[in-house]
Write an enzyme that holds these catalytic residues in place. Sequence first.
Site, PDB file in Angstrom:
ATOM      1  N   LYS A  53     -27.509   6.792 -35.673  1.00 34.98           N
ATOM      2  CA  LYS A  53     -28.036   8.052 -36.217  1.00 34.98           C
ATOM      3  C   LYS A  53     -26.908   9.068 -36.377  1.00 34.98           C
ATOM      4  O   LYS A  53     -26.829   9.770 -37.371  1.00 34.98           O
ATOM      5  CB  LYS A  53     -29.132   8.621 -35.307  1.00 34.98           C
ATOM      6  CG  LYS A  53     -30.464   7.913 -35.502  1.00 34.98           C
ATOM      7  CD  LYS A  53     -31.521   8.384 -34.535  1.00 34.98           C
ATOM      8  CE  LYS A  53     -32.750   7.473 -34.621  1.00 34.98           C
ATOM      9  NZ  LYS A  53     -33.706   7.687 -33.532  1.00 34.98           N
ATOM     10  N   GLN A  97     -34.294  10.558 -28.270  1.00 33.64           N
ATOM     11  CA  GLN A  97     -34.378   9.104 -28.413  1.00 33.64           C
ATOM     12  C   GLN A  97     -35.363   8.548 -27.376  1.00 33.64           C
ATOM     13  O   GLN A  97     -35.223   8.794 -26.186  1.00 33.64           O
ATOM     14  CB  GLN A  97     -32.984   8.474 -28.207  1.00 33.64           C
ATOM     15  CG  GLN A  97     -32.959   6.971 -28.390  1.00 33.64           C
ATOM     16  CD  GLN A  97     -33.319   6.536 -29.807  1.00 33.64           C
ATOM     17  OE1 GLN A  97     -32.872   7.123 -30.778  1.00 33.64           O
ATOM     18  NE2 GLN A  97     -34.147   5.508 -29.918  1.00 33.64           N
ATOM     19  N   ASP A 120     -38.668  14.244 -36.834  1.00 37.17           N
ATOM     20  CA  ASP A 120     -39.407  12.976 -36.756  1.00 37.17           C
ATOM     21  C   ASP A 120     -40.813  13.122 -37.339  1.00 37.17           C
ATOM     22  O   ASP A 120     -41.466  12.128 -37.642  1.00 37.17           O
ATOM     23  CB  ASP A 120     -39.528  12.506 -35.300  1.00 37.17           C
ATOM     24  CG  ASP A 120     -38.383  11.594 -34.884  1.00 37.17           C
ATOM     25  OD1 ASP A 120     -37.884  10.860 -35.753  1.00 37.17           O
ATOM     26  OD2 ASP A 120     -38.015  11.607 -33.693  1.00 37.17           O
TER      27      ASP A 120
END
Length: 284
Positions: A53, A97, A120
Amino acid sequence: TAKLIDGRQVSATVREEVSARVKKRLQDGKRAPGLAVVLVGEDPASQIYVRNKRRDCESVGFASFQYDLGADATQVQLESLIDDLNDNPEVDGILIQLPLPPHLDADPLLLRIHPDKDVDGFHPYNLGRLCQRKPELRPCTPAGIIRLLDSIGTNYKGAHALVVGASNIVGRPMALELLLKGATITVAHRFTQDLAGYVAQADILVAAAGKPGLIKGEWVKPGSTVIDVGMNRLDSGKLCGDVEFDAARERAAWITPVPGGVGPMTIATLLQNALEACERRDIG
Ligand code: NAD
């Protein structure tokens, strides 16, 4: 034989679009979008995801802020980190995460992320907006799938779309996205009877159950579009989806491969969300 929907190619286009918009911002004297990635502990798979990422962020010109906390980090420590990131004007997106170590409770932490920085798209505010057909930040995998479907000129209105799987991160928001596009939707899940019968009627099939080979090729409606979200690691080490690919390919008009279909879209959409979060905050 179905044509392949090339997720690598479409995701590369999305990344180029993001990159170009970031470049334009910098030329206009604006700052680069900033994404904060928080990793707790030393889970090897999570370390790889986080590293990827960060690399992807940098490849499109974002500022990436890294927070590596020890496995003994406390709930209170994480809460105060999220509060700081919510207040930090250079941070547009916050990623925690998952999974977190077992002594930590993820749900209240995800709720604590400001909805404007929820890249997200998991915050109830953002899901609620999608539900009310006024989406803001959208969950990445379903939004990426819509981009794939758009790329082949899908006609949603009048189509019957079947989503197999009803999870918070894939199935449910996927159904809402397809509804927003004007499709007639059915959601199947582990208690569904006669999955074969629903698949046979699906013009658009999105399989997201995480069960290798769940969808038999002979069930697939001739001429349909098949999107396989499943990422299942077989004992042989091979990655496969939820759909019997070879047999389904004989019947469908379009199909996504695994890997190289939905997978690359998720991260590309995350980058798009972070840019959008940044642009929204400029305006607001
Ligand atoms: P999940 O386990 O949270 O949800 C699975 C869903 O499938 C549940 O709603 C369950 O009811 C349903 N289901 C299970 N067995 C079924 C059956 N026999 N018939 C019908 N429905 C059934 O999984 P998830 O997090 O939504 O992920 C689903 C799959 O997608 C996994 O393979 C995951 O690895 C993959 N995934 C891929 C990406 C990507 O970027 N490509 C992103 C997220 C998830």
